[in-house]
Design an enzyme around this catalytic site. Structure first.
Site, mmCIF file in Angstrom:
data_model
loop_
_atom_site.group_PDB
_atom_site.id
_atom_site.type_symbol
_atom_site.label_atom_id
_atom_site.label_comp_id
_atom_site.label_asym_id
_atom_site.label_seq_id
_atom_site.Cartn_x
_atom_site.Cartn_y
_atom_site.Cartn_z
ATOM 1 N N SER A 55 0.865 -1.178 0.000
ATOM 2 C CA SER A 55 0.000 0.000 0.000
ATOM 3 C C SER A 55 0.901 1.228 0.000
ATOM 4 O O SER A 55 1.744 1.393 0.885
ATOM 5 C CB SER A 55 -0.892 -0.021 1.247
ATOM 6 O OG SER A 55 -1.713 1.117 1.283
ATOM 7 N N ASN A 128 -7.941 4.609 1.530
ATOM 8 C CA ASN A 128 -8.928 3.533 1.359
ATOM 9 C C ASN A 128 -8.290 2.173 1.611
ATOM 10 O O ASN A 128 -8.888 1.302 2.252
ATOM 11 C CB ASN A 128 -9.535 3.572 -0.046
ATOM 12 C CG ASN A 128 -10.530 4.696 -0.216
ATOM 13 O OD1 ASN A 128 -11.029 5.255 0.740
ATOM 14 N ND2 ASN A 128 -10.806 5.036 -1.469
ATOM 15 N N GLU A 129 -7.071 1.966 1.112
ATOM 16 C CA GLU A 129 -6.362 0.694 1.342
ATOM 17 C C GLU A 129 -6.093 0.505 2.832
ATOM 18 O O GLU A 129 -6.251 -0.602 3.361
ATOM 19 C CB GLU A 129 -5.058 0.672 0.548
ATOM 20 C CG GLU A 129 -5.261 0.617 -0.943
ATOM 21 C CD GLU A 129 -4.013 0.891 -1.742
ATOM 22 O OE1 GLU A 129 -4.124 0.891 -2.980
ATOM 23 O OE2 GLU A 129 -2.921 1.109 -1.159
ATOM 24 N N MET A 130 -5.670 1.575 3.509
ATOM 25 C CA MET A 130 -5.422 1.508 4.950
ATOM 26 C C MET A 130 -6.699 1.087 5.681
ATOM 27 O O MET A 130 -6.671 0.199 6.541
ATOM 28 C CB MET A 130 -4.953 2.868 5.484
ATOM 29 C CG MET A 130 -4.726 2.890 6.987
ATOM 30 S SD MET A 130 -4.605 4.554 7.698
ATOM 31 C CE MET A 130 -3.121 5.181 6.956
#
Length: 169
Positions: A55, A128-130
């Site tokens: 990420s 968003n990935e986090m």
């Protein structure tokens, strides 16, 4: 063997990167060993390797791309083992829906490596990935890129943990 060849070319950088990778392997049990402790854990001598999801912000490619190349040099080869959207050959395949592919990619066998920077926190996609990694309770670690401090960690990344910090490339 790869480490020994590369080590002779750039000893200090490879020693640091091997130390970082060994920390990830030791602390987060990316693999279940099937061979002797004497050999370095690679995809070839372990069963059930986890999928690495890198990420990051695409603006940090100067740090992310060498890291992905390093991982592939030590045995994490291809999209079966690494997902990194900014590095050619490790991103979303042509014709796939971005969000569906990411949902499929982030599963219980996924280990997230968050490459934290000011660019990361300015990127909606990275945040968003986090959040997705947090919601799915995925194992993760963080690497703080040069210029980013522990005091700047916020959101779903645990700022109380000791993460890796790159001070220079």
């Amino acid at each position: 063997n790869c480490y020994n060849r590369r080590n002779s070319q750039s000893k200090l950088r490879y020693d640091k990167m091997m130390s970082y990778l060994q920390t990830i392997l030791d602390d987060n049990e990316l693999y279940q060993e099937t061979h002797s402790q004497d050999s370095f854990n690679t995809v070839n001598n372990c069963k059930n390797p986890k999928h690495l999801f890198i990420s990051h912000s695409s603006l940090d490619i100067e740090y992310v791309e060498p890291f992905v190349k390093f991982l592939s040099n030590v045995g994490f080869i291809g999209t079966d083992f690494i997902f990194c959207s900014s590095v050619s050959g490790y991103g979303i395949p042509m014709g796939k829906n971005i969000y569906e592919y990411l949902k499929q990619t982030m599963n219980e066998d996924t280990f997230v490596i968050a490459m934290l920077s000011n660019n990361y926190y300015a990127s909606v996609a990275s945040l968003n990935e986090m959040g997705a990694a947090w919601v799915k309770s995925l194992e993760q670690c963080a690497i703080l890129l040069p210029g980013f401090e522990y005091s700047q960690i916020s959101g779903a990344i645990d700022a109380s943990k000791i993460w890796m910090r790159l001070t220079s490339v």
